[in-house]
Each structure stands twice: as C-alpha cells, then as structure tokens.
Enzyme design. Structure first.
Site, short mmCIF file in Angstrom:
data_model
loop_
_atom_site.label_atom_id
_atom_site.label_comp_id
_atom_site.label_asym_id
_atom_site.label_seq_id
_atom_site.Cartn_x
_atom_site.Cartn_y
_atom_site.Cartn_z
N TRP A 88 -10.98 5.63 10.67
CA TRP A 88 -12.31 6.48 10.04
C TRP A 88 -14.00 5.79 10.67
O TRP A 88 -14.59 7.02 10.90
CB TRP A 88 -12.77 6.56 8.80
N ASP A 117 -12.60 -9.22 -0.30
CA ASP A 117 -12.06 -8.68 -1.36
C ASP A 117 -13.80 -7.95 -2.88
O ASP A 117 -13.88 -9.07 -3.17
CB ASP A 117 -11.34 -9.35 -2.59
N LYS A 170 -11.44 9.23 -1.18
CA LYS A 170 -9.62 10.02 -1.25
C LYS A 170 -9.60 9.14 -2.76
O LYS A 170 -9.27 7.99 -3.56
CB LYS A 170 -9.19 8.77 0.00
N GLY A 185 -9.49 1.12 11.17
CA GLY A 185 -10.67 1.22 11.58
C GLY A 185 -10.74 2.92 12.28
O GLY A 185 -11.31 2.92 13.50
#
Length: 206
Positions: A65, A99, A164, A63
C-alpha cells in the site's frame, strides 16, 4: 478431524494463492503483495489520493500500500508506514515499527507525528488468522477500533479514513462508531478481493 480440516483449508488457500492472477502480476512487476491491486482499484473508483498528501499506513507490512501511495502523492507528500513487523525500505516512505495495542507505543507514535497534518489514514491491519471466526472476529474488530482511534487523533478536517474490516459479529457496532465521527461513509469490496472472503473496506470522510 479438526486438524484435517485446517490442513485442507491451508492447502486450498495455497493453491488459490499461487494460481491468483494478482499474485502473479505482483511478482512480475516487483510489487510486494496483491494488496497493491486492491488499493489501486479503490483509488480508481473513489479518487482517494492527491498530490502532496500526508498519509499514515497502518498494518503496512510488507509495504504494497505504501508502494502504491508513494507513486500517487508525489515528492511533496509524506507517508508513514507502521507495523509490528519489519518493513524493507521504500523510497520516500518513513517506517515506524511497533505494536500499537501497547499504550506506550501508541502514544510514542502519536507524539512523534503530532506536528504533522495527515490527510489520509489507511489501515490494512489484520491479526494472525486462526481459522476460527469466533476467535478471529473480535481480534479484527479490536484492530479496526485501534485504527479508528488513531484516525481521530491525527486526521485533518476533510481527512479520509480507509479501513479494511470483515463482516461478522461486532461489525455493525464498529460501523456506527465510524458513522458518528465521519460525514460520508461508503462500504467497498474491490474485485481484487476474493469472492468468498468476508473482507470489506470502509471509506469515510470527515
């Protein structure tokens, strides 16, 4: 021999981790992980955040970010933190656990937030790393493409995509796909990213 090499890498990582100045700073300042400082540096260099932004944070656990973003967008903005792992509550942040490689879960998320205009999709997603790059890299690229797909669906005009990724096989193809969908693209490697890491960040604007 392979087991010994893995053990050596693991021990080296643990030593680096606990000696890391950003790990120490995160612990001291009640920040959930050193990733907070990566986002801070990316933001300072590129002026990513604005007051009132709506943000999706993919791969958000634990958490950090979302912690950083919530301080930058103010009370008028909104953050949706998404991860397969549970995330402890963060003030001003909505949490969606699931997911997204599962189509039903992905569609549920997209439908849930279909009435919201998002200005930023940021992804810090990464698979469980095995240490075998020929196995890890395809999994990394799969998650990157999933994040790109989500950004396609939810981002506003002039929206920002922060991703990323890692340098390796499949990255050039991923970069070309992003280039087709976004007007401006920049590759960044903040100082907070470990020097020997192949980790890089792509900052793209529609």
């Amino acid at each position: 021999m392979i087991v010994q090499k893995k053990k050596h890498r693991s021990n080296r990582w643990l030593l680096e981790h606990f000696q890391d100045q950003y790990v120490k700073a995160a612990k001291k300042n009640n920040i959930r992980s050193r990733a907070w400082f990566k986002l801070e540096q990316l933001d300072k260099n590129n002026k990513i955040f604005k007051i009132g932004m709506n943000v999706i944070d993919l791969g958000a656990a634990p958490g950090s970010w979302s912690q950083y973003a919530s301080n930058r967008i103010g009370k008028k903005g909104r953050i949706i933190a998404c991860d397969i792992l549970p995330i402890r509550p963060i003030t001003g942040v909505d949490i969606f656990q699931g997911d997204f490689r599962n189509k039903k879960t992905l569609n549920l998320m997209l439908n849930t937030f279909s009435n919201i205009t998002f200005h930023l999709v940021m992804s810090d997603m990464a698979p469980n790393i095995t240490g075998n790059f020929s196995i890890d890299m395809p999994r990394i690229i799969e998650l990157c493409k999933l994040a790109l797909k989500i950004s396609e669906h939810v981002l506003s005009k002039n929206g920002i995509f922060l991703l990323k990724s890692f340098q390796g096989e499949g990255f050039n193809e991923l970069y070309k796909e992003i280039k087709m969908l976004f007007k401006k693209i920049k590759i960044c490697k903040p100082k907070t990213s470990r020097t020997r890491s192949r980790e890089i960040f792509i900052l793209a604007t529609r």
